[in-house]
Motif scaffolding. Structure first.
Motif, PDB file in Angstrom:
ATOM      1  N   MET A  71      39.754  39.876  44.493  1.00 17.08           N
ATOM      2  CA  MET A  71      39.551  40.040  43.053  1.00 17.08           C
ATOM      3  C   MET A  71      39.772  41.487  42.622  1.00 17.08           C
ATOM      4  O   MET A  71      40.357  41.745  41.567  1.00 17.08           O
ATOM      5  CB  MET A  71      38.133  39.571  42.685  1.00 17.08           C
ATOM      6  CG  MET A  71      37.968  39.189  41.244  1.00 17.08           C
ATOM      7  SD  MET A  71      39.057  37.846  40.758  1.00 17.08           S
ATOM      8  CE  MET A  71      39.851  38.598  39.352  1.00 17.08           C
ATOM      9  N   ASP A  72      39.349  42.444  43.450  1.00 19.09           N
ATOM     10  CA  ASP A  72      39.601  43.858  43.146  1.00 19.09           C
ATOM     11  C   ASP A  72      41.100  44.150  43.109  1.00 19.09           C
ATOM     12  O   ASP A  72      41.584  44.861  42.219  1.00 19.09           O
ATOM     13  CB  ASP A  72      38.926  44.770  44.179  1.00 19.09           C
ATOM     14  CG  ASP A  72      37.424  44.878  43.991  1.00 19.09           C
ATOM     15  OD1 ASP A  72      36.908  44.443  42.931  1.00 19.09           O
ATOM     16  OD2 ASP A  72      36.755  45.400  44.914  1.00 19.09           O
ATOM     17  N   LEU A  73      41.822  43.619  44.082  1.00 16.41           N
ATOM     18  CA  LEU A  73      43.276  43.813  44.101  1.00 16.41           C
ATOM     19  C   LEU A  73      43.932  43.209  42.863  1.00 16.41           C
ATOM     20  O   LEU A  73      44.792  43.832  42.234  1.00 16.41           O
ATOM     21  CB  LEU A  73      43.883  43.200  45.363  1.00 16.41           C
ATOM     22  CG  LEU A  73      43.664  43.980  46.654  1.00 16.41           C
ATOM     23  CD1 LEU A  73      44.054  43.125  47.858  1.00 16.41           C
ATOM     24  CD2 LEU A  73      44.449  45.276  46.643  1.00 16.41           C
ATOM     25  N   ALA A  74      43.524  42.005  42.487  1.00 17.30           N
ATOM     26  CA  ALA A  74      44.089  41.353  41.300  1.00 17.30           C
ATOM     27  C   ALA A  74      43.825  42.192  40.051  1.00 17.30           C
ATOM     28  O   ALA A  74      44.712  42.369  39.205  1.00 17.30           O
ATOM     29  CB  ALA A  74      43.505  39.950  41.142  1.00 17.30           C
ATOM     30  N   THR A  75      42.614  42.733  39.936  1.00 18.75           N
ATOM     31  CA  THR A  75      42.267  43.568  38.779  1.00 18.75           C
ATOM     32  C   THR A  75      43.112  44.830  38.747  1.00 18.75           C
ATOM     33  O   THR A  75      43.619  45.230  37.688  1.00 18.75           O
ATOM     34  CB  THR A  75      40.765  43.916  38.818  1.00 18.75           C
ATOM     35  OG1 THR A  75      40.020  42.701  38.728  1.00 18.75           O
ATOM     36  CG2 THR A  75      40.374  44.831  37.681  1.00 18.75           C
ATOM     37  N   ASN A  76      43.285  45.460  39.904  1.00 19.96           N
ATOM     38  CA  ASN A  76      44.077  46.691  39.947  1.00 19.96           C
ATOM     39  C   ASN A  76      45.553  46.443  39.679  1.00 19.96           C
ATOM     40  O   ASN A  76      46.206  47.247  39.008  1.00 19.96           O
ATOM     41  CB  ASN A  76      43.861  47.409  41.276  1.00 19.96           C
ATOM     42  CG  ASN A  76      42.489  48.042  41.342  1.00 19.96           C
ATOM     43  OD1 ASN A  76      41.963  48.539  40.350  1.00 19.96           O
ATOM     44  ND2 ASN A  76      41.892  48.019  42.513  1.00 19.96           N
ATOM     45  N   ILE A  77      46.082  45.342  40.168  1.00 22.23           N
ATOM     46  CA  ILE A  77      47.479  44.993  39.877  1.00 22.23           C
ATOM     47  C   ILE A  77      47.649  44.802  38.372  1.00 22.23           C
ATOM     48  O   ILE A  77      48.621  45.279  37.775  1.00 22.23           O
ATOM     49  CB  ILE A  77      47.907  43.728  40.654  1.00 22.23           C
ATOM     50  CG1 ILE A  77      47.980  44.036  42.149  1.00 22.23           C
ATOM     51  CG2 ILE A  77      49.243  43.188  40.141  1.00 22.23           C
ATOM     52  CD1 ILE A  77      48.111  42.796  43.018  1.00 22.23           C
ATOM     53  N   GLU A  78      46.705  44.122  37.754  1.00 20.39           N
ATOM     54  CA  GLU A  78      46.772  43.887  36.312  1.00 20.39           C
ATOM     55  C   GLU A  78      46.713  45.205  35.542  1.00 20.39           C
ATOM     56  O   GLU A  78      47.437  45.400  34.564  1.00 20.39           O
ATOM     57  CB  GLU A  78      45.628  42.949  35.905  1.00 20.39           C
ATOM     58  CG  GLU A  78      45.737  42.412  34.498  1.00 20.39           C
ATOM     59  CD  GLU A  78      44.997  43.275  33.496  1.00 20.39           C
ATOM     60  OE1 GLU A  78      45.398  43.284  32.319  1.00 20.39           O
ATOM     61  OE2 GLU A  78      44.026  43.938  33.881  1.00 20.39           O
ATOM     62  N   LYS A  79      45.889  46.140  35.983  1.00 11.46           N
ATOM     63  CA  LYS A  79      45.793  47.455  35.327  1.00 11.46           C
ATOM     64  C   LYS A  79      47.101  48.236  35.461  1.00 11.46           C
ATOM     65  O   LYS A  79      47.547  48.880  34.506  1.00 11.46           O
ATOM     66  CB  LYS A  79      44.645  48.264  35.914  1.00 11.46           C
ATOM     67  CG  LYS A  79      43.283  47.794  35.479  1.00 11.46           C
ATOM     68  CD  LYS A  79      42.197  48.647  36.107  1.00 11.46           C
ATOM     69  CE  LYS A  79      40.817  48.141  35.755  1.00 11.46           C
ATOM     70  NZ  LYS A  79      39.766  48.942  36.407  1.00 11.46           N
ATOM     71  N   ILE A  80      47.704  48.185  36.637  1.00 14.51           N
ATOM     72  CA  ILE A  80      48.997  48.857  36.831  1.00 14.51           C
ATOM     73  C   ILE A  80      50.027  48.254  35.887  1.00 14.51           C
ATOM     74  O   ILE A  80      50.817  48.966  35.262  1.00 14.51           O
ATOM     75  CB  ILE A  80      49.458  48.760  38.300  1.00 14.51           C
ATOM     76  CG1 ILE A  80      48.504  49.548  39.202  1.00 14.51           C
ATOM     77  CG2 ILE A  80      50.897  49.252  38.462  1.00 14.51           C
ATOM     78  CD1 ILE A  80      48.688  49.256  40.687  1.00 14.51           C
ATOM     79  N   GLY A  81      50.016  46.929  35.773  1.00 15.74           N
ATOM     80  CA  GLY A  81      50.923  46.256  34.844  1.00 15.74           C
ATOM     81  C   GLY A  81      50.703  46.719  33.408  1.00 15.74           C
ATOM     82  O   GLY A  81      51.662  46.927  32.664  1.00 15.74           O
ATOM     83  N   ASP A  82      49.443  46.906  33.019  1.00 19.38           N
ATOM     84  CA  ASP A  82      49.144  47.402  31.675  1.00 19.38           C
ATOM     85  C   ASP A  82      49.769  48.779  31.449  1.00 19.38           C
ATOM     86  O   ASP A  82      50.356  49.046  30.390  1.00 19.38           O
ATOM     87  CB  ASP A  82      47.631  47.495  31.446  1.00 19.38           C
ATOM     88  CG  ASP A  82      46.960  46.150  31.306  1.00 19.38           C
ATOM     89  OD1 ASP A  82      47.658  45.137  31.071  1.00 19.38           O
ATOM     90  OD2 ASP A  82      45.712  46.102  31.430  1.00 19.38           O
ATOM     91  N   HIS A  83      49.641  49.660  32.435  1.00 22.74           N
ATOM     92  CA  HIS A  83      50.219  51.003  32.311  1.00 22.74           C
ATOM     93  C   HIS A  83      51.741  50.934  32.217  1.00 22.74           C
ATOM     94  O   HIS A  83      52.353  51.636  31.399  1.00 22.74           O
ATOM     95  CB  HIS A  83      49.800  51.886  33.481  1.00 22.74           C
ATOM     96  CG  HIS A  83      48.345  52.228  33.480  1.00 22.74           C
ATOM     97  ND1 HIS A  83      47.721  52.901  32.457  1.00 22.74           N
ATOM     98  CD2 HIS A  83      47.376  51.974  34.391  1.00 22.74           C
ATOM     99  CE1 HIS A  83      46.438  53.056  32.732  1.00 22.74           C
ATOM    100  NE2 HIS A  83      46.200  52.492  33.903  1.00 22.74           N
ATOM    101  N   LEU A  84      52.345  50.095  33.031  1.00 20.85           N
ATOM    102  CA  LEU A  84      53.799  49.959  32.997  1.00 20.85           C
ATOM    103  C   LEU A  84      54.279  49.414  31.658  1.00 20.85           C
ATOM    104  O   LEU A  84      55.296  49.862  31.125  1.00 20.85           O
ATOM    105  CB  LEU A  84      54.284  49.073  34.145  1.00 20.85           C
ATOM    106  CG  LEU A  84      54.205  49.690  35.538  1.00 20.85           C
ATOM    107  CD1 LEU A  84      54.487  48.647  36.605  1.00 20.85           C
ATOM    108  CD2 LEU A  84      55.164  50.865  35.662  1.00 20.85           C
ATOM    109  N   VAL A  85      53.550  48.469  31.109  1.00 21.32           N
ATOM    110  CA  VAL A  85      53.981  47.892  29.834  1.00 21.32           C
ATOM    111  C   VAL A  85      53.808  48.912  28.699  1.00 21.32           C
ATOM    112  O   VAL A  85      54.575  48.901  27.726  1.00 21.32           O
ATOM    113  CB  VAL A  85      53.278  46.542  29.546  1.00 21.32           C
ATOM    114  CG1 VAL A  85      51.967  46.693  28.826  1.00 21.32           C
ATOM    115  CG2 VAL A  85      54.194  45.625  28.754  1.00 21.32           C
TER     116      VAL A  85
END
Length: 108
Positions: A71-85
């Motif tokens: 779940m931590d990994l999923a949250t961090n991947i989503e945050k990275i995606g937010d920054h990229l977008v």
């Protein structure tokens, strides 16, 4: 199961990253728009991961420590995606000569 979800999220994140790089290098609005769409998909994948995480924790054979890591990994991947977008949206804004870009315009 959880490891496959994380792998799929990473795969989508790598594609998103490539779209953002292409958008930046070539001032390509189509690549920037694809990045926004892929980030939406990552958001959906995180929600699915969370729901399945809860279901797995209900099982007696669950491994809570491993599930928390997933779940931590999923949250961090989503945050990275937010920054990229955010970068992709900046490319779109620049391409539209400073005019604010709304999400409905980006998703067209």
């Amino acid at each position: 199961e959880g490891a496959n979800q994380i792998k799929n999220m990473f795969d989508m994140l790598y594609e998103l990253f490539d779209n953002v790089i292409q958008a930046l290098e070539n001032k390509d609005s189509q690549q920037a728009q694809l990045a926004v769409l892929k980030e939406d998909k990552i958001d959906e994948m995180k929600l699915t991961c969370r729901n399945q995480y809860i279901n797995r924790l209900k099982k007696p054979e669950s491994h809570p420590e491993a599930e928390m890591l997933i779940m931590d990994l999923a949250t961090n991947i989503e945050k990275i995606g937010d920054h990229l977008v955010n970068i992709a949206k900046a490319v779109l804004k620049d391409l539209q000569w400073g005019r604010k870009v709304t999400l409905t315009e980006v998703n067209k």
